[in-house]
Design a protein around this motif. Structure first.
Motif, PDB file in Angstrom:
ATOM      1  N   ALA A  52       9.124  11.369  -6.478  1.00 41.20           N
ATOM      2  CA  ALA A  52       9.674  10.706  -7.770  1.00 41.20           C
ATOM      3  C   ALA A  52      11.132   9.847  -7.327  1.00 41.20           C
ATOM      4  CB  ALA A  52       9.925  11.470  -8.920  1.00 41.20           C
ATOM      5  N   MET A  53      11.697  10.867  -6.512  1.00 38.41           N
ATOM      6  CA  MET A  53      13.162  10.319  -5.914  1.00 38.41           C
ATOM      7  C   MET A  53      12.872   9.070  -5.137  1.00 38.41           C
ATOM      8  SD  MET A  53      16.195  11.454  -5.274  1.00 38.41           S
ATOM      9  CE  MET A  53      16.856  10.166  -4.678  1.00 38.41           C
ATOM     10  N   ALA A  54      11.894   9.254  -4.345  1.00 40.41           N
ATOM     11  CA  ALA A  54      11.669   7.732  -3.578  1.00 40.41           C
ATOM     12  C   ALA A  54      11.394   6.581  -4.297  1.00 40.41           C
ATOM     13  CB  ALA A  54      10.423   7.955  -2.257  1.00 40.41           C
ATOM     14  N   VAL A  55      10.782   6.833  -5.567  1.00 41.67           N
ATOM     15  CA  VAL A  55      10.604   5.703  -6.220  1.00 41.67           C
ATOM     16  C   VAL A  55      11.768   4.984  -6.826  1.00 41.67           C
ATOM     17  CG1 VAL A  55       9.461   5.223  -8.531  1.00 41.67           C
ATOM     18  CG2 VAL A  55       8.150   6.645  -7.097  1.00 41.67           C
ATOM     19  N   ILE A  56      12.477   6.157  -7.073  1.00 41.84           N
ATOM     20  CA  ILE A  56      13.899   5.734  -7.709  1.00 41.84           C
ATOM     21  C   ILE A  56      14.740   5.073  -6.619  1.00 41.84           C
ATOM     22  CG2 ILE A  56      16.252   6.405  -8.518  1.00 41.84           C
ATOM     23  CD1 ILE A  56      14.638   8.706  -9.928  1.00 41.84           C
ATOM     24  N   ALA A  57      14.635   5.395  -5.634  1.00 42.31           N
ATOM     25  CA  ALA A  57      15.278   4.750  -4.293  1.00 42.31           C
ATOM     26  C   ALA A  57      14.808   3.294  -4.024  1.00 42.31           C
ATOM     27  CB  ALA A  57      15.118   5.566  -3.114  1.00 42.31           C
ATOM     28  N   ILE A  70       0.773  -1.299   0.079  1.00 46.48           N
ATOM     29  CA  ILE A  70       0.027   0.003   0.019  1.00 46.48           C
ATOM     30  C   ILE A  70       0.869   1.244  -0.038  1.00 46.48           C
ATOM     31  CG2 ILE A  70      -1.493   1.370   1.517  1.00 46.48           C
ATOM     32  CD1 ILE A  70      -3.149  -0.967   1.936  1.00 46.48           C
ATOM     33  N   PRO A  71       1.862   1.463   1.041  1.00 47.94           N
ATOM     34  CA  PRO A  71       2.685   2.749   0.929  1.00 47.94           C
ATOM     35  C   PRO A  71       3.261   2.765  -0.588  1.00 47.94           C
ATOM     36  CG  PRO A  71       3.562   1.047   2.514  1.00 47.94           C
ATOM     37  CD  PRO A  71       2.227   0.714   2.107  1.00 47.94           C
ATOM     38  N   VAL A  72       3.861   1.932  -0.920  1.00 48.39           N
ATOM     39  CA  VAL A  72       4.669   1.757  -2.267  1.00 48.39           C
ATOM     40  C   VAL A  72       3.640   2.194  -3.345  1.00 48.39           C
ATOM     41  CG1 VAL A  72       5.765   0.205  -3.827  1.00 48.39           C
ATOM     42  CG2 VAL A  72       6.025   0.037  -1.609  1.00 48.39           C
ATOM     43  N   ILE A  73       2.418   1.656  -3.271  1.00 48.95           N
ATOM     44  CA  ILE A  73       1.653   2.010  -4.496  1.00 48.95           C
ATOM     45  C   ILE A  73       1.112   3.621  -4.372  1.00 48.95           C
ATOM     46  CG2 ILE A  73      -0.874   1.733  -5.581  1.00 48.95           C
ATOM     47  CD1 ILE A  73      -0.592  -1.336  -5.005  1.00 48.95           C
ATOM     48  N   GLY A  74       0.852   3.968  -3.159  1.00 50.28           N
ATOM     49  CA  GLY A  74       0.471   5.250  -2.879  1.00 50.28           C
ATOM     50  C   GLY A  74       1.603   6.260  -3.196  1.00 50.28           C
ATOM     51  N   LEU A  75       2.860   5.840  -3.161  1.00 48.59           N
ATOM     52  CA  LEU A  75       3.980   6.552  -3.443  1.00 48.59           C
ATOM     53  C   LEU A  75       4.035   6.792  -5.033  1.00 48.59           C
ATOM     54  CD1 LEU A  75       6.750   8.098  -2.625  1.00 48.59           C
ATOM     55  CD2 LEU A  75       7.803   5.663  -2.958  1.00 48.59           C
ATOM     56  N   MET A  76       3.833   5.492  -5.730  1.00 47.69           N
ATOM     57  CA  MET A  76       3.979   5.619  -7.321  1.00 47.69           C
ATOM     58  C   MET A  76       2.895   6.451  -7.718  1.00 47.69           C
ATOM     59  SD  MET A  76       4.977   1.979  -7.943  1.00 47.69           S
ATOM     60  CE  MET A  76       6.549   1.344  -7.853  1.00 47.69           C
ATOM     61  N   ILE A  77       1.536   6.484  -7.358  1.00 53.50           N
ATOM     62  CA  ILE A  77       0.634   7.175  -7.759  1.00 53.50           C
ATOM     63  C   ILE A  77       0.850   9.022  -7.398  1.00 53.50           C
ATOM     64  CG2 ILE A  77      -1.901   7.645  -7.521  1.00 53.50           C
ATOM     65  CD1 ILE A  77      -2.384   4.828  -6.926  1.00 53.50           C
ATOM     66  N   PHE A  78       1.253   9.097  -6.266  1.00 53.00           N
ATOM     67  CA  PHE A  78       1.558  10.269  -5.780  1.00 53.00           C
ATOM     68  C   PHE A  78       2.438  11.125  -6.824  1.00 53.00           C
ATOM     69  CE2 PHE A  78       3.434  13.768  -3.300  1.00 53.00           C
ATOM     70  CZ  PHE A  78       2.333  14.110  -2.486  1.00 53.00           C
ATOM     71  N   SER A  79       3.501  10.388  -7.179  1.00 58.31           N
ATOM     72  CA  SER A  79       4.382  10.883  -8.060  1.00 58.31           C
ATOM     73  C   SER A  79       4.197  11.036  -9.439  1.00 58.31           C
ATOM     74  CB  SER A  79       5.986   9.887  -8.143  1.00 58.31           C
ATOM     75  OG  SER A  79       5.547   8.560  -8.859  1.00 58.31           O
ATOM     76  N   ILE A  80       3.018  10.504  -9.823  1.00 59.05           N
ATOM     77  CA  ILE A  80       2.635  10.466 -11.173  1.00 59.05           C
ATOM     78  C   ILE A  80       1.421  11.351 -11.407  1.00 59.05           C
ATOM     79  CG2 ILE A  80       3.949   8.827 -12.265  1.00 59.05           C
ATOM     80  CD1 ILE A  80       1.438   7.120 -12.288  1.00 59.05           C
ATOM     81  N   ALA A 110       9.361   6.814   4.704  1.00 51.52           N
ATOM     82  CA  ALA A 110       8.795   8.014   5.257  1.00 51.52           C
ATOM     83  C   ALA A 110       8.094   8.712   4.220  1.00 51.52           C
ATOM     84  CB  ALA A 110       9.796   8.699   6.088  1.00 51.52           C
ATOM     85  N   VAL A 111       8.740   8.934   3.039  1.00 47.67           N
ATOM     86  CA  VAL A 111       8.208   9.988   2.128  1.00 47.67           C
ATOM     87  C   VAL A 111       6.950   9.069   1.437  1.00 47.67           C
ATOM     88  CG1 VAL A 111       8.652  10.726  -0.297  1.00 47.67           C
ATOM     89  CG2 VAL A 111      10.483  11.078   1.441  1.00 47.67           C
ATOM     90  N   ALA A 112       7.062   7.776   1.471  1.00 45.26           N
ATOM     91  CA  ALA A 112       6.030   6.856   0.906  1.00 45.26           C
ATOM     92  C   ALA A 112       4.883   7.041   1.761  1.00 45.26           C
ATOM     93  CB  ALA A 112       6.308   5.437   0.774  1.00 45.26           C
ATOM     94  N   PHE A 113       5.086   6.964   3.026  1.00 47.45           N
ATOM     95  CA  PHE A 113       4.196   7.376   4.049  1.00 47.45           C
ATOM     96  C   PHE A 113       3.426   8.719   3.852  1.00 47.45           C
ATOM     97  CE2 PHE A 113       4.596   3.199   6.129  1.00 47.45           C
ATOM     98  CZ  PHE A 113       3.475   2.720   6.451  1.00 47.45           C
ATOM     99  N   MET A 114       4.061   9.680   3.756  1.00 48.74           N
ATOM    100  CA  MET A 114       3.508  10.927   3.554  1.00 48.74           C
ATOM    101  C   MET A 114       2.715  10.811   2.339  1.00 48.74           C
ATOM    102  SD  MET A 114       6.173  13.668   5.354  1.00 48.74           S
ATOM    103  CE  MET A 114       7.750  13.019   4.937  1.00 48.74           C
ATOM    104  N   ALA A 115       2.988  10.393   1.180  1.00 46.92           N
ATOM    105  CA  ALA A 115       2.533  10.420  -0.071  1.00 46.92           C
ATOM    106  C   ALA A 115       1.250   9.604   0.000  1.00 46.92           C
ATOM    107  CB  ALA A 115       3.326   9.784  -1.092  1.00 46.92           C
TER     108      ALA A 115
END
Lengths: 269, 285
Positions: free
Chosen positions: A228-233, A20-30, B107-112
């Motif tokens: 976007a940077m966190a996705v690269i990480a 879930i946090p990974v998908i949230g991050l990916m959607i957030f970045s695009i 942490a960034v993933a959680f904020m997003a």
């Protein structure tokens, strides 16, 4: 039958929790207010300070890996073969990092390395040493595992009894034998170097830009680029993990091959 | 061959210079006041603010690591029972990826995802009419950190538990069933007692991990929550008050907490090693 079903539900929830946090991050970045955009990635790759922090991170991680290999491999190999007692002391001491977390070590370095004999605080010089220290227990275990499963001593003795010199046996037999362990350990040290934030921030005061420092600053100024940077990480983490797992699987096969193919020792000699 | 022992020289020198001497530096300056030996800094750490920080850090670490240990045990248990190698391989890969991903990117993933304008927060609001912010969820407070800590403690728990859980023999369980026991009796009388050392060890390691977490809480909460590692970081970094002596005293106290909880892990590991050896010799006879 019912229990298998429950097991699958449990695993499903675990995967959900991780993903879930990974998908949230990916959607957030695009996401650009509901519209698809890649502008955050574009901004990132055209930003010269992103590229320089990437180079810094790669450089410092590689230096840490080289330092770890040179510093840690010889004593472990020698200790395993000839002085297990000293090796045990070394192994116990390597766990000191578990009671010396980043903040404490950072605080200690800032005080100890600020006086003239070693005035290193404020420069990135300390970082490879810190990363080597953090990576040491993992690197040691990965090389030791390899030593335990490969009968290194036997091969060394065989090579020498067939007339090889110590050095030759070391380079032609022992190093190839230990290579998978060294490789996995190196990947672990490398990934520590790529992700470390605390020591870098505390000892350099943010003056030395690495990927994590850049990410921290960037997410505050521009959350999209930060995401976007966190996705690269994440991608870097996936590559490193699949490298370790890949080596691991190949290692199993090769272990069998080594047991079958004793003649390879003679060839090497 | 004695000459080979010289190979140990560089690494011991390295450990001395980059770990042991700096650590002793922290100890000595935590005990040095303006006039020699003094406990002023330690006395300061018992004031309300720092006492509260220790309490909050302990409570956050304890609750999240206990839940992660139980949840990790359940997952490992389920994983062993599925006997699907592909799934097990996926979980191993996933767990190690998440362990690598922990820290700043997580942490960034959680904020997003769960921040006030995070993807999941907005999704729940718009489609399910659940307002988690109004319900008291705050990523920058205890509740948010608790969820974030769980997401790196759980995969760690799974990795640590899996070897022990997979050492449970299927025959024990079958024997119990043949004798008419239920699954819960098996858990209570066999599985949990056998796994207890490794559960305690895992808990010790998870607790230490949570207690020393700095990056995640720094990025998510910053100064809005009173945690020991964050306070130590501010002693070095803070532009307001640079008080290294107080930071040293806090660090010493943190190191004691970590030392105690890690020793649980090593103690449990030795215990299970002895256990395995006894088992092997019993089998041999």
């Amino acid at each position: 039958m019912r229990r298998k079903w429950i097991s699958k539900i449990v695993i499903f929830f675990f995967i959900l929790q991780m993903v879930i946090p990974v998908i949230g991050l990916m959607i957030f970045s695009i996401d650009n207010e509901g519209l698809f955009t890649l502008s955050s990635y574009q901004t990132l790759f055209t930003d010269p300070s992103f590229l320089s922090s990437l180079m810094n991170s790669l450089g410092i991680s590689l230096v840490s890996v080289v330092l770890t290999i040179l510093l840690v491999t010889p004593p472990i190999w020698y200790g395993y073969l000839y002085s297990p007692r000293i090796l045990r002391v070394l192994e116990a001491m390597s766990f000191i990092t578990f009671v010396l977390p980043g903040v404490v070590l950072g605080l200690a370095y800032v005080q100890f390395f600020s006086n003239p004999p070693f005035a290193l605080a404020g420069t990135p010089t300390l970082l490879p040493f810190a990363f080597t220290l953090f990576g040491m227990p993992y690197y040691m275990q990965s090389v030791l595992n390899r030593l335990r499963h490969s009968e290194a001593k036997l091969y060394h003795d065989v090579a020498r009894s067939l007339g090889s010199s110590n050095l030759r046996s070391l380079l032609r037999v022992q190093v190839p034998l230990l290579a998978p362990g060294i490789l996995i350990g190196s990947i672990l040290v490398f990934s520590i170097g790529m992700g470390e934030f605390t020591i870098t921030q505390l000892t350099t005061g943010g003056s030395f830009m690495t990927l994590p420092i850049y990410l921290q600053v960037d997410f505050q100024n521009n959350p999209l680029a930060g995401a976007a940077m966190a996705v690269i990480a994440l991608l870097i983490a996936i590559v490193l993990v699949s490298l370790t797992l890949g080596t691991f699987r190949r290692r199993k096969k090769r272990r069998e091959a080594i047991h079958v193919n004793h003649s390879s020792v003679e060839q090497a000699v | 061959m004695r000459l080979g022992r010289l190979l140990f020289l560089p690494i011991f020198a390295f450990l001395l210079i980059f770990a042991i001497i700096p650590a002793f530096g922290v100890l000595s300056s935590s005990l040095t006041g303006t006039h020699g030996l003094s406990f002023t800094f330690y006395r300061q750490t018992f004031s309300q603010q720092y006492y509260n920080a220790f309490w909050t850090t302990t409570w956050l670490s304890l609750t999240s690591s206990v839940l992660a240990a139980i949840w990790g045990f359940v997952i490992a248990f389920a994983l062993v029972r599925t006997s699907m190698t592909v799934l097990q391989r996926i979980i191993t890969a996933l767990s190690s990826t998440m362990a690598n991903f922990a820290g700043l990117p997580l942490a960034v993933a959680f904020m997003a995802t769960l921040g006030t304008s995070g993807i999941l927060t907005l999704f729940l609001q718009q489609y399910l009419h659940v307002d988690i912010v109004a319900m008291g969820f705050n990523l920058a407070a205890f509740s948010g950190l608790f969820v974030a800590y769980l997401s790196f403690l759980t995969p760690l728990a799974v990795i640590l538990m899996l070897p022990a859980v997979s050492s449970l023999h299927q025959e024990w369980e079958e024997a119990m069933y043949t004798l008419g026991a239920s699954f819960f009796l098996y858990l209570r009388k066999v599985a949990v007692p056998v796994l207890l050392p490794s559960m305690i060890g895992t808990l010790g390691l998870l607790f230490a991990n949570a207690f020393s977490t700095y990056v995640t809480s720094y990025e998510l909460a910053g100064s809005s929550i009173n945690l020991v590692p964050i306070l130590i970081g501010y002693m070095v970094n803070g532009n307001v008050s640079m008080n290294l002596g107080l930071g040293d005293a806090l660090s010493m106290e943190e190191m004691i907490v970590l030392g105690v909880s890690i020793s649980f892990y090593f103690f449990a590991q030795r215990k299970s090693l002895l256990h395995a050896r006894e088992g092997r010799s019993a089998n041999a006879t």
